[in-house]
Design an enzyme around this catalytic site. Structure first.
Site, PDB file in Angstrom:
ATOM      1  N   GLY A 199       0.828  -1.209   0.000  1.00 12.61           N
ATOM      2  CA  GLY A 199       0.000   0.000   0.000  1.00 12.61           C
ATOM      3  C   GLY A 199       0.858   1.252   0.000  1.00 12.61           C
ATOM      4  O   GLY A 199       2.056   1.189  -0.265  1.00 12.61           O
ATOM      5  N   ASN A 200       0.234   2.372   0.254  1.00 15.04           N
ATOM      6  CA  ASN A 200       1.002   3.618   0.337  1.00 15.04           C
ATOM      7  C   ASN A 200       0.388   4.515   1.406  1.00 15.04           C
ATOM      8  O   ASN A 200      -0.633   4.182   2.004  1.00 15.04           O
ATOM      9  CB  ASN A 200       1.062   4.308  -1.029  1.00 15.04           C
ATOM     10  CG  ASN A 200      -0.315   4.662  -1.542  1.00 15.04           C
ATOM     11  OD1 ASN A 200      -0.991   5.510  -0.966  1.00 15.04           O
ATOM     12  ND2 ASN A 200      -0.743   3.999  -2.613  1.00 15.04           N
TER      13      ASN A 200
END
Ligand code: CTP
Length: 397
Positions: A199-200
């Protein structure tokens, strides 16, 4: 004309300054008081400041709420008490102010003020959700000392801030009416196995603020939301997308029916090539995950855009040379505007409520100095070119 609704609360003394500020800015102001508010500030004070009689229960008018609501451009309620919040949320016409709010179909800006524990209460949160779904815009409350000696969120915002929100709402209300806006926001999650993902750090706040602002300006908004800690507060259609592939599918489905597309989502550029089915058990061995590129959705949208459609991208750049890199993306992805923010700074961006932007177009670049993400969203919409008359396809529901 601006209606200023006043509820019972000590913050009502600050509403005198708000009325004064609006009158000084040459607005016609009609004050509407609840019975309780008159225990804090009398109608004579507001009548003098607004230069016209106050509307209150028991006055000589026969239909004060109907007269007031049909002649006003905006209703500003300051302070908004917990009682009036609840009454308006549930459509009560208990007094001239709540009846006016019920009969009024224009924009409403409200500045709540209450004890911090009352502000935190689940009942208050539910009432606020009802108001938000109808497009009521909130200003504050602010954090600080309350009259009763507690510290927390519950103080009414300062009159200058409320007046600025009123002015902004008046100047932009309806500016995007009839425009179909598609916004993507949040960060995608690319599964490694059934429970883990790549993810980020995107919170989704900036993209959600962009969607909220478009809705407040009267646009018909569709938000495609990936993982985000922010939720929209203005009325809009919301579609959820978890991974880059889901976001791609949803975006390409919605693109043809949009006049303006703002791609604020932080889309993962790579995803695990072979996601493990189920949860991969732990072992002492290293785990090598091969990442494969995802589709550049914005580039795809750029390639399919129809004449007259406006396309805005975001560029999260790290360190010096960001504007040049953003400009290269503007050209590569066939955009009208790219919104650059510098993710190497810790005071703005990812986990912050504030941002600083550079709006880059083929012709120029404009810096939006550090401010709330909501104010950044307003600056962004001020700069987005209007879509031209060409008609995108109707939305297939
Ligand atoms: N974007 C997209 N699909 C991707 C990656 C990015 O649609 N797979 C969009 C983002 O929503 C954003 C814009 O492209 O509007 C810029 O994303 P960014 O990652 O900064 O640009 P890239 O072209 O991926 O360049 P780089 O990662 O090399 O900086």
């Amino acid at each position: 004309m601006i209606l200023v609704g006043v509820c019972g609360g000590i913050a009502a003394y600050k509403t005198c300054e708000l009325v004064r500020t609006l009158v000084r800015a040459e607005h016609d102001v009609q004050v509407v008081q609840t019975p309780d508010s008159q225990r804090f500030v009398g109608p004579t004070t507001f009548a003098a400041l607004s230069r016209r009689p106050v509307l209150a229960d028991g006055g000589p008018e026969v239909f004060p709420h109907l007269d007031a609501s049909s002649h006003a451009d905006l209703l500003c309620i300051a302070p908004l008490s917990a009682t009036t919040l609840s009454r308006i949320a549930h459509g009560e016409a208990a007094n001239v102010l709540t009846a006016t709010a019920l009969a009024f179909s224009g924009p409403i800006v409200a500045a709540p003020a209450m004890n911090p524990r009352m502000w935190e209460a689940e009942a208050t949160a539910e009432n606020l959700r009802l108001l938000a779904a109808r497009g009521v815009e909130l200003v504050g409350p602010a954090h600080g000392d309350t009259a009763e000696g507690e510290v927390g969120v519950g103080r009414m915002s300062e009159p200058a801030e409320i007046a600025a929100a009123v002015e902004a709402r008046l100047s932009t209300a309806g500016s995007l009416a009839g425009t179909r806006v598609l916004v993507t926001a949040g960060g995608t999650r690319e599964p490694i196995d059934a429970v883990r993902y790549v993810g980020n750090r995107s919170s989704g706040r900036m993209g959600v603020a962009v969607a909220d602002e478009a809705s407040r300006r009267g646009a018909d908004v569709t938000l495609i939301l990936a993982a985000a800690s922010a939720a929209p507060s203005a009325p809009m259609r919301i579609l959820r997308a978890e991974s880059a592939a889901e976001l791609e599918r949803a975006t390409l489905e919605e693109t043809a029916a949009a006049d303006v597309i703002v791609m604020a989502a932080a889309v993962s550029d790579y995803r695990p090539a072979d996601a493990f089915a189920g949860k991969r058990p732990k072992s002492g061995e290293p785990w090598h995950v091969t990442l494969e590129p995802t589709t550049d959705i914005l580039k795809e949208v750029g390639a399919r855009r129809t004449a007259g459609q406006v396309l805005v991208g975001f560029a999260a750049e790290h360190g010096p040379g960001g504007v040049e890199r953003a400009r290269a993306k503007l050209e590569r992805k066939s955009l009208d505007m790219i919104v650059m923010n510098d993710v190497s700074r810790t005071d703005i961006g990812f986990d912050s409520t504030e941002n600083e932007l550079v709006l880059v177009t083929a012709r120029d670049e404009r810096t939006v100095s550090r401010r709330s993400k909501r104010a950044c969203a307003a600056a962004l919409w001020d700069a987005v070119p209007a879509p031209t008359a060409a008609t995108p396809a109707p939305r297939g529901e």
